[in-house]
Design a protein around this motif. Structure first.
Motif: not given
Length: 445
Positions: A14-16, A23-24, A107-112, A310-311
């Motif tokens: 999602a962040m990528y 929007p995602v 951490l990944l959920l917070d960052a997303a 993902a990358r």
């Protein structure tokens, strides 16, 4: 865009994508794990190697994650005669990194959620995926709704609803459980070196322990699910299992005061393997992570491989704005690699479960080790290539198979005496038509 699944890879994808395409929406059937009270979930620790760090660096999260990691420089085998035997992960001292899965996930959920355009909705069970419209059928607190979108990514794990939509269109997928099962056991701090992972090999049973930031260790007992003893099916979860553990692993038994209670009450978990011959559908849909390549955990690459999915997907989209072409390129690029690391991960269990002195027993193992030591630029150990390079997993496997072929050929031509030959004699006997092992870069071609 809709992403199904908010495990580790869903927020990363999602962040990528939100930074490039807008929007995602992430749909996750479970409640928000950051709001969960009580004991942590399964798989207390995961490993980060070069592929995972590349992704975290892309997303600007590497330093935050590194602050919660523990560097591991090798694996320490505690052998039956009580001798420790440390195998470095790399020849130049590079570490892999152990991180508590729960902390990384949070951490990944917070960052997303902090990424503009990303929304995560928990308690949303996806019942079906329409590949053509595309759309998802979602259950929310007992009511159903149909959510249309432009693209769908299935990041929903080994028992993927998203994958089922591909199977309904003719894709061939295999989901099976390994004969191995495992229990997690918390191991107290203070008696093991925190710079290595530790394991006690016993052939048909294995106990491993990884350091955690708290100072304690996350332990895992691996044993057959069923079949002849010892197995979870043949041992009573009470005294029988404790006695088996104590007989096999006296050192950990003496240091875990509540071992009997943990073995009697902690969940016995299965290990699922997934293979799928199709990962994408036209320009609308793709699978990532365990949804298309769940693997055994013994190489520590399930998460790293999923992050690399993902990358690679984003790299393919960056190279062409044609989603159909990009998704097709992504599938071509990743399927062979996923099969290779899945095979290697399963094989690695047997490397760990048997004592190190047995692994190099015989002329083949001894000559292989000498060649790696004598020609360090040409022959890079398999684990080192997987963990510290971004070489394609398939090319790493091919390199290792070529080294096996070279060793077998040398022994056929020169006999086992070559194992103890001088360095100059071994150099003279070894063809070096190519100076270095080929390291193929992952990509979209």
């Amino acid at each position: 865009m809709v992403i199904i699944g908010a495990g580790l890879v869903g927020p990363v994808a999602a962040m990528y994508l939100a930074r490039r395409f807008g929007p995602v929406t992430i749909l996750e059937r479970r409640p928000d794990p950051r709001r969960r009270a009580g004991r942590r979930g399964r798989s207390l620790t995961v490993m980060l190697s070069a592929r995972g760090w590349r992704v975290l660096s892309d997303l600007g999260l590497a330093e935050q994650v590194r602050a919660m990691c523990i560097p591991l420089h090798g694996r320490c085998a505690h052998l039956p005669d009580a001798r420790p035997h440390v195998t470095p992960y790399s020849r130049d001292g590079q570490p892999i990194w152990s991180v508590e899965r729960e902390r990384l996930h949070h951490l990944l959920l917070d960052a997303a959620e902090a990424t503009p355009g990303v929304r995560i909705h928990f308690g949303q069970r996806v019942h079906a995926v329409d590949l053509d419209e595309p759309a998802v059928l979602v259950e929310d607190q007992g009511s159903h709704r149909r959510l249309t979108c432009r693209h769908i990514l299935g990041c929903d794990g080994a028992h993927s609803t998203a994958r089922a939509a591909l199977v309904a269109r003719g894709a061939r997928a295999e989901l099976r459980n390994l004969q191995l099962a495992y229990q997690e056991v918390e191991v107290p701090a203070g008696w093991l070196d925190r710079s290595t992972m530790h394991y006690w090999p016993a052939g048909d049973v294995l106990f491993a322990a990884f350091p955690m930031a708290s100072g304690a260790f996350s332990g895992s007992l691996f044993m057959r699910r069923d079949g002849p003893a010892p197995s979870y099916a043949t041992l009573n979860r009470g005294r029988d299992l404790f006695d088996e553990f104590a007989a096999r692993f006296p050192e950990p038994t003496a240091t875990i005061p509540d071992l009997a209670e943990q073995l009697a009450t902690s969940a016995v978990s299965t290990l699922s393997l997934v293979r799928c011959d199709r990962w994408v559908w036209r320009d609308t849909f793709a699978l990532l992570g365990d949804a298309c390549h769940a693997m055994a955990p013994f190489m520590g690459h399930g998460m790293n491989c999923a992050f690399e999915d993902a990358r690679t997907l984003v790299d393919c989209l960056d190279s062409t704005k044609d989603w159909a072409a990009a998704l097709a390129a992504y599938e071509r690029s990743r399927t062979e690699d996923a099969d290779a690391i899945s095979d290697l991960s399963y094989q690695h269990y047997y490397t760990m479960a048997n004592p190190p002195q047995d692994q190099s027993a015989g002329a083949k193992g001894a000559l292989r080790k000498r060649l790696v030591d004598l020609f360090p630029d040409r022959f890079v150990p398999l684990y080192e290539q997987c963990a510290f390079t971004e070489a394609s997993y398939a090319s790493v496997l091919r390199d290792d198979q070529r080294l096996d072929g070279l060793v077998e050929g040398l022994l056929r031509r020169h006999g086992t005496g070559l194992v103890t030959a001088s360095d100059s004699q071994l150099r003279a006997c070894t063809p070096l038509a190519r100076n270095t092992v080929s390291l193929e870069e992952p990509g979209c071609s």
